[in-house]
Design a protein around this motif. Sequence first.
Motif, PDB file in Angstrom:
ATOM      1  N   GLU A  87      -0.917  -0.582 -12.848  1.00  0.00           N
ATOM      2  CA  GLU A  87       0.280  -1.331 -12.473  1.00  0.00           C
ATOM      3  C   GLU A  87       0.988  -0.640 -11.320  1.00  0.00           C
ATOM      4  OE1 GLU A  87       4.362  -3.113 -14.550  1.00  0.00           O
ATOM      5  OE2 GLU A  87       2.980  -1.844 -15.681  1.00  0.00           O
ATOM      6  N   ARG A  88       1.418  -1.437 -10.340  1.00  0.00           N
ATOM      7  CA  ARG A  88       2.173  -1.005  -9.170  1.00  0.00           C
ATOM      8  C   ARG A  88       1.321  -0.229  -8.164  1.00  0.00           C
ATOM      9  NH1 ARG A  88       7.349  -1.720  -9.220  1.00  0.00           N
ATOM     10  NH2 ARG A  88       7.667  -0.106  -7.631  1.00  0.00           N
ATOM     11  N   GLN A  89       0.006  -0.160  -8.371  1.00  0.00           N
ATOM     12  CA  GLN A  89      -0.851   0.519  -7.412  1.00  0.00           C
ATOM     13  C   GLN A  89      -1.311  -0.434  -6.311  1.00  0.00           C
ATOM     14  OE1 GLN A  89      -4.187   2.305  -9.373  1.00  0.00           O
ATOM     15  NE2 GLN A  89      -3.117   4.255  -9.759  1.00  0.00           N
ATOM     16  N   GLU A 132       0.578   4.855  -5.158  1.00  0.00           N
ATOM     17  CA  GLU A 132       1.527   4.520  -6.211  1.00  0.00           C
ATOM     18  C   GLU A 132       2.705   3.755  -5.609  1.00  0.00           C
ATOM     19  OE1 GLU A 132       1.205   4.969  -9.396  1.00  0.00           O
ATOM     20  OE2 GLU A 132      -0.698   6.049  -9.254  1.00  0.00           O
ATOM     21  N   ASP A 133       3.159   2.766  -6.359  1.00  0.00           N
ATOM     22  CA  ASP A 133       4.274   1.918  -5.920  1.00  0.00           C
ATOM     23  C   ASP A 133       3.933   1.167  -4.639  1.00  0.00           C
ATOM     24  OD1 ASP A 133       5.808   2.907  -8.046  1.00  0.00           O
ATOM     25  OD2 ASP A 133       6.538   4.590  -6.841  1.00  0.00           O
ATOM     26  N   GLY A 134       2.647   0.850  -4.455  1.00  0.00           N
ATOM     27  CA  GLY A 134       2.256   0.150  -3.240  1.00  0.00           C
ATOM     28  C   GLY A 134       1.812  -1.274  -3.453  1.00  0.00           C
ATOM     29  N   ARG A 135       1.834  -1.774  -4.704  1.00  0.00           N
ATOM     30  CA  ARG A 135       1.307  -3.110  -4.969  1.00  0.00           C
ATOM     31  C   ARG A 135       2.066  -4.178  -4.193  1.00  0.00           C
ATOM     32  NH1 ARG A 135      -1.497  -5.819  -9.379  1.00  0.00           N
ATOM     33  NH2 ARG A 135      -1.903  -3.759 -10.242  1.00  0.00           N
ATOM     34  N   GLU A 136       3.366  -4.048  -4.107  1.00  0.00           N
ATOM     35  CA  GLU A 136       4.166  -5.107  -3.455  1.00  0.00           C
ATOM     36  C   GLU A 136       4.013  -5.096  -1.945  1.00  0.00           C
ATOM     37  OE1 GLU A 136       8.501  -4.232  -3.371  1.00  0.00           O
ATOM     38  OE2 GLU A 136       7.943  -2.586  -4.732  1.00  0.00           O
ATOM     39  N   TYR A 137       3.309  -4.092  -1.411  1.00  0.00           N
ATOM     40  CA  TYR A 137       3.132  -4.015   0.040  1.00  0.00           C
ATOM     41  C   TYR A 137       1.693  -4.332   0.462  1.00  0.00           C
ATOM     42  CZ  TYR A 137       7.536  -1.537  -0.456  1.00  0.00           C
ATOM     43  OH  TYR A 137       8.819  -1.190  -0.783  1.00  0.00           O
ATOM     44  N   ARG A 195       1.644   8.674  -2.581  1.00  0.00           N
ATOM     45  CA  ARG A 195       2.896   8.052  -3.049  1.00  0.00           C
ATOM     46  C   ARG A 195       3.544   7.334  -1.875  1.00  0.00           C
ATOM     47  NH1 ARG A 195       4.891  12.276  -4.542  1.00  0.00           N
ATOM     48  NH2 ARG A 195       6.208  12.708  -2.714  1.00  0.00           N
ATOM     49  N   PHE A 196       3.962   6.101  -2.121  1.00  0.00           N
ATOM     50  CA  PHE A 196       4.558   5.296  -1.064  1.00  0.00           C
ATOM     51  C   PHE A 196       5.776   5.996  -0.496  1.00  0.00           C
ATOM     52  CE2 PHE A 196       7.904   2.231   0.059  1.00  0.00           C
ATOM     53  CZ  PHE A 196       7.291   1.602   1.133  1.00  0.00           C
ATOM     54  N   GLU A 197       5.852   6.000   0.843  1.00  0.00           N
ATOM     55  CA  GLU A 197       6.986   6.620   1.505  1.00  0.00           C
ATOM     56  C   GLU A 197       7.852   5.571   2.193  1.00  0.00           C
ATOM     57  OE1 GLU A 197       7.517   9.509   5.307  1.00  0.00           O
ATOM     58  OE2 GLU A 197       6.244  10.293   3.696  1.00  0.00           O
TER      59      GLU A 197
END
Length: 353
Positions: free
Chosen positions: A291-293, A307-312, A336-338
Amino acid sequence: MALAALRFVFLVVLAGVAVVVIKSGLYPTDSAWIAWLLVLGIMVLGGIVIALDVLFPQKPLQIISSVYFGLIVGLFLAYVAGVALTPIFESLQSPENVRNVVQLILAAVLSYTCISFLMQTKDDFRFVIPYVEFSKEVRGRRPFILDTSVVIDGRIADLVEANLFDSRLVLPRFAISELQSVADSAEKSKRARGRRGLDILNRLRNNPEVELEIFDRDLPEFAGQPVDLKLVTLAKHLEGKLVTNDFNLNKVARVHGVPVININDLANALKPHFLPGEHIQVRLVRPGEEERQGVGYLDDGTMVVVEDGREYVGKTIYLTVTSVLQTSAGRMIFGRFERLETSQRGDRPAGTA
């Protein structure tokens, strides 16, 4: 022209042999048809020899050398044996024709034995006197044995042309048969891979700087073995290194103590290294398994998991490297998303009006 002249001279010599046979008196002189039959038979024999020479223009030099040396050694041993048996024949008062028959049998048996021995050991045998080697001088000490997967992959041709391999390349005949079966597959993707492998093989064979050897021998150890074990056995027999990108073959070869060059490992070693904390730019192309990858790829094909890149997904982002996973199958970068790329956020880069 030289071959044509040689064949003409050969026929003339056979005609002279026929004349000698006719004048030798080995047949009834009152039967003229026998004389013509002998001449015809000798000339037909010459024609058969020339026809076989024309039908098989490519003759392995190693086999011919084995036959020549086998005949010389066999006939020499038969002569020595005949001389050694002469006192026995004289003590037994054997007729002359018995001696000739025994010597003829010895010559046939010893010649066959020597030729057979040399043909079976022509790749390893070294003649002590006069130091004649049946195997030609080759580049390097340890050959590189190729498998089907590395030929289909195709990168081996680029590596060879870059002078990375300084020894001869060996491709066994059973690997070529496997490659041909893949090229004849009913499945379109497999057929395309097989044809690509054949193109790479032709590219290697046509390169004058590449010494590619097709290994035709069928070793006794090959009996009942799968292809992977045949490759391992051949590498041990030739004391060479196995070149592959098959992960399972890599593991099997290492278990048997055979040196392996994995093309994937070599490619990964040439990729740029990234350390935790470095910042890189990548375009995300699909969601990750967690999730959120988000998942993207660098220009060299390295997978990047963010990580935290799914929405992009579908956008280019900057990330901070957190870890790098290196395997024989490839390299994976975790980050990790920056932030989004400046131009995609709509912000103006620093220093612009």
